[in-house]
Enzyme design. Structure first.
Site, PDB file in Angstrom:
ATOM      1  CG  ASP A 311      -2.152   0.849   0.793  1.00  0.00           C
ATOM      2  OD1 ASP A 311      -1.665   1.664   0.210  1.00  0.00           O
ATOM      3  OD2 ASP A 311      -3.329   0.370   2.052  1.00  0.00           O
TER       4      ASP A 311
HETATM    5  C1  BGC Z   1      -4.802   3.570   0.149  1.00  0.00           C
HETATM    6  C2  BGC Z   1      -4.969   2.401  -0.475  1.00  0.00           C
HETATM    7  C3  BGC Z   1      -5.004   3.092  -1.735  1.00  0.00           C
HETATM    8  C4  BGC Z   1      -3.337   3.849  -2.174  1.00  0.00           C
HETATM    9  C5  BGC Z   1      -3.158   4.215  -3.574  1.00  0.00           C
HETATM   10  C6  BGC Z   1      -3.723   4.132   0.177  1.00  0.00           C
HETATM   11  O1  BGC Z   1      -4.175   5.259   1.214  1.00  0.00           O
HETATM   12  O2  BGC Z   1      -5.195   2.632   1.890  1.00  0.00           O
HETATM   13  O3  BGC Z   1      -6.840   1.719  -0.886  1.00  0.00           O
HETATM   14  O4  BGC Z   1      -4.726   2.176  -3.199  1.00  0.00           O
HETATM   15  O5  BGC Z   1      -3.743   4.748  -1.769  1.00  0.00           O
HETATM   16  O6  BGC Z   1      -4.285   5.725  -4.034  1.00  0.00           O
END
Ligand code: BGC
Length: 798
Positions: A311
């Protein structure tokens, strides 16, 4: 040779020493110094491409190319300051972290390409409810890039309709493809462990089977367009408070049966191109740094073939991430590449491991639209997809209460609309689960489109109230903070006229949430005082004139209902239904569509009843360091049903405008020997056409293992049955469905004894049941030891 360019010495680590190779690039092809053409991805075996990649190139391929947070400016590297926005930590020394060369404006990230070897850069974007990209590029309004906001995940799961969800995926994936994106960072399937989970709306269910099956359907639909998915967040990311640091303490059994099961189903059934590891630690170690989770379980036990990415800014040690099998670090920074290079040089990270990471990524790039040079058109069929969104919304809304057939309101013409979100509906949640959509149909518009006349006085008062509320509310503290909800207007002085002039009252209660924050109890899980006053005031006034009062819940997560439901005649749980919200709700309220959704998550009577109530981590400001999953496997209905805690609305519950009977339950055998088929006949016993969700639960003997009194093992939804029409549904049960995880044996064990098979319309409403026996213990699967807690865990037992 035209346009000959020489690339400076590139170090390639081979067998413990460095080869310095001079590489020549041409526009027509790439040649090594020997004059032999360089291998090209797709034309040469991956092995050869790998051998031609330099260590630096490999270290770039496993690290993304940076990310620009909307609305933020990087602190100059010289200050050494880290930018911390709701858990995102921007390293000061990585100016690249703020600069992403854009192919798709607003996408969440890109991977590096290596053009000389035919490796393109691929693009990834959020998120679970629609393609999340910038709608306008470079201030040029002449061309827009809006995307369809589909209903939130919890609504889709509430349809219990895998065919429908697959069709949503087909439409969704066509927008991913048409906007030039390679991989969608969705679907998300973390378990609804607690009603306050800030991202529950992005997730499907409290039950892993339902979550896994719906995820598999969504992945199949999206990937049928030749684009990829990233199922997330792997795993146990069930809270947002201190999400990038919190340590989840949980037993191996609860992990395997509850928190991993859905991922296992999705991986085995739908082969997602990628998996996103989660932010949290799991039993002391970041998930992205756990080889047992990523390599042993995901790859070796489940046979996963795609790549795993972090993530955004997740974890802390890029070398440990590579070693664990977390192939890609997102959004990535040059520092991380440098650390990986140094680790290979020092022998801390084996080149063989890095090669594996790279080849996992290359295998996915090979399938990508960018690799295939797909001529995307930036013109998805938004009209068509809006209809898909509306249809899905209608199939996932849940009728919770319908006293004296208050609904449908087909006889009514004039409606008094109360509640801010009747006029300003919430299509979906915030953060990466948000979508830049071209429009949202409010409930007012939807009812008007359906031929109802809304009270003009209320329209004008609410319009002014909402406008003033938006101007006056404080600016959110950071990009993850939500704008404060606008308090409900006092309606006492409007009730007499509204009651006189209308046939029915509709009150909408709205809630929003999003990543970075969990929800609170006051004014969120519990209604605010102004909401309670509105409901009781409207109910007293309308009931005095024998007129009905309907509540529409425009929410993304569970709220308290039991204390106020007796005031009103009907409750429709509309969730956050996507951009066609108002039209879809109006279709159900009017009776054009018969509701057929059922709860994918329990609504308890009170927050105190929630098994994890005492072990939910509080607010982001408190920076909780640990959360103990003491309830173990007793999540949701597994807890309520086993411990006799009566919920307000049980898992699997939902009403219809018609009724159904269950009959003729038949088992193919009474002696289980690896396989059994159960069939049941469902008949529409009412007066209008409708669909019924049928749930199959099993009660295991529970002699040698602690077991919930029942667990969902299969489900199906009938087709639209006309009055009097029947349909026979059948369900296959295998050893795996009988088995629970025996930690001591590291095995999925089906114990001997008598099993009860139940066909039910909700977890607390069993319609038909039968028993069968298992004479000899069966082992469904033997696994390796993994994920053991290092901290003490006082786990709940029956
Ligand atoms: C989130 C993810 C997301 C990523 C990219 C993170 O803050 O937890 O679910 O895909 O950002 O935007």
């Amino acid at each position: 040779m035209k346009n000959l360019k020489s690339c400076s010495a590139i170090g390639r680590y081979a067998g413990g020493f460095y080869l310095i190779a001079q590489v020549f690039l041409t526009t027509g092809g790439a040649f090594a110094q020997t004059g032999k053409p360089l291998p090209q991805l797709g034309k040469s075996p991956i092995k050869e491409v790998l051998a031609a990649l330099t260590l630096q190139e490999k270290a770039k391929l496993v690290v993304g190319m940076g990310f620009k947070m909307p609305g933020t400016t990087a602190p100059p590297p010289s200050t050494g300051a880290t930018l911390d926005i709701g858990g995102f930590k921007m390293p000061p020394s990585d100016p690249d972290a703020y600069r992403i060369p854009e192919k798709v404006s607003g996408a969440a990230g890109r991977l590096h390409g290596v053009p000389r070897l035919g490796i393109p850069s691929i693009t990834v974007c959020d998120g679970p409810a629609g393609v999340r990209i910038d709608p306008i590029r470079n201030n040029d309004n002449s061309k827009t890039y809006y995307a369809t906001a589909f209903p939130v995940a919890t609504l889709l799961a509430s349809s219990w309709d895998t065919e429908l969800v697959k069709n949503v995926g087909v439409a969704f994936g066509s927008e991913v493809r048409d906007y030039g994106v390679d991989i969608l960072l969705a679907p998300a399937l973390n378990i609804h462990r607690n009603p306050l989970g800030g991202r529950n709306f992005e997730y499907y269910s409290e039950d892993p089977l339902l979550a896994g099956k719906i995820t598999a359907a969504m992945v199949k639909g999206i990937q049928s367009n030749g684009v990829g998915t990233s199922i997330k967040h792997y795993a146990a990311n069930n809270q947002e408070s201190n999400r990038t640091g919190v340590d989840v303490v949980v037993s191996e059994r609860a992990m395997r049966e509850i928190y991993l099961k859905g991922f296992e189903i999705a991986v085995k059934e739908a082969k997602p191109w990628t998996v996103m590891s989660s932010y949290n630690k799991l039993n002391g170690t970041y998930t992205s740094q756990r080889a047992d989770l990523i390599t042993n379980i995901l790859r070796n036990e489940w046979g996963y073939k795609g790549f795993v990415m972090t993530d955004w800014f997740g974890g802390e040690d890029p070398v440990a991430q590579m070693a664990a099998g977390n192939d890609l670090i997102m959004p990535g920074s040059p520092t991380q590449s440098d650390l990986i290079i140094a680790a290979v040089k020092s022998g801390k990270l084996s080149l063989a491991q890095l090669n594996k990471n790279v080849s996992h990524i290359l295998n996915v790039i090979l399938q990508s639209p960018s690799f295939r040079k797909y001529p995307y058109n930036n013109a998805p069929n938004l009209k068509h997809d809006a209809q898909v969104s509306r249809l899905a919304a209608e199939q996932g809304m849940i009728l919770l209460k319908n006293e004296d057939k208050a609904l449908p309101i087909s006889g009514a013409k004039r409606v008094a609309l109360f509640g801010n979100t009747s006029y300003d509906i919430i299509a979906g949640g915030t953060g990466s689960g948000d979508v830049n959509k071209a429009y949202t149909i409010s409930l007012l518009q939807g009812l008007t489109n359906a031929g109802y006349t809304a009270d003009a006085g209320l329209i004008s008062s609410y319009t002014d109230h909402i406008k003033a509320g938006k101007v006056n509310r404080p600016k959110p503290a950071n990009i993850f903070a939500l704008p404060a909800p606008i308090p409900e207007m006092a309606v006492a002085d409007k009730l007499e006229a509204a009651t006189n002039n209308n046939d029915v009252a509709i009150i909408t209660i709205g809630r929003n949430a999003g990543e970075g924050n969990d929800r609170g109890l006051e004014n969120d899980y519990y209604l605010s005082q102004s909401e309670k006053d509105m409901i009781s005031g409207v109910a007293t006034s309308f009931h005095a004139r024998h007129k009905k009062v309907i509540v529409v819940l425009n929410i993304g997560g569970v709220i308290e209902i039991a204390s106020w439901r007796n005031h009103v005649d009907g409750i429709l749980l509309a969730w956050q239904p996507g951009l066609e919200a108002g039209n879809a709700i109006a279709d159900i309220l009017s009776g054009k569509v018969n509701p057929s959704g059922k709860l994918a998550t329990t609504f308890p009577v009170d927050y105190r009843d929630v098994p994890s109530a005492k072990n939910f981590p509080g607010t982001p400001a408190q920076k909780p360091t640990t959360v103990s999953y003491e309830e173990g496997i007793y999540v949701g209905y597994r807890y309520y049903d086993t411990f006799g805690v009566k919920p307000a609305y049980a898992f699997g519950y939902g009403l219809s405008y018609t009724g159904f009977t269950y009959s003729k339950l038949k088992l193919s055998t009474q002696q289980f020997a690896g396989k059994l088929t159960a069939s049941v006949t469902i008949t529409n016993s009412g007066k209008i056409a409708g669909r019924e969700v049928v749930e199959l639960y099993l009660a295991a003997p529970g002699k040698t293992m602690d077991k919930p009194v029942k667990e969902l093992k299969a489900f199906a939804k009938t087709s639209l049955l006309q009055p009097g029409q029947s349909q026979t549904l059948s369900f296959d049960i295998t050893t795996a469905q009988l088995a629970s995880y025996d930690t001591a044996k590291s095995s999925w064990v089906a114990e001997t004894g008598t099993y009860k098979l139940m066909l039910a319309s909700s977890s607390d409403d069993v319609k038909q049941s039968a028993t069968f026996k298992l004479a000899k213990q069966l082992i469904a699967e033997k696994d390796g030891k993994a994920l053991s807690p290092v901290a003490a865990l006082n786990e709940l037992k029956k």
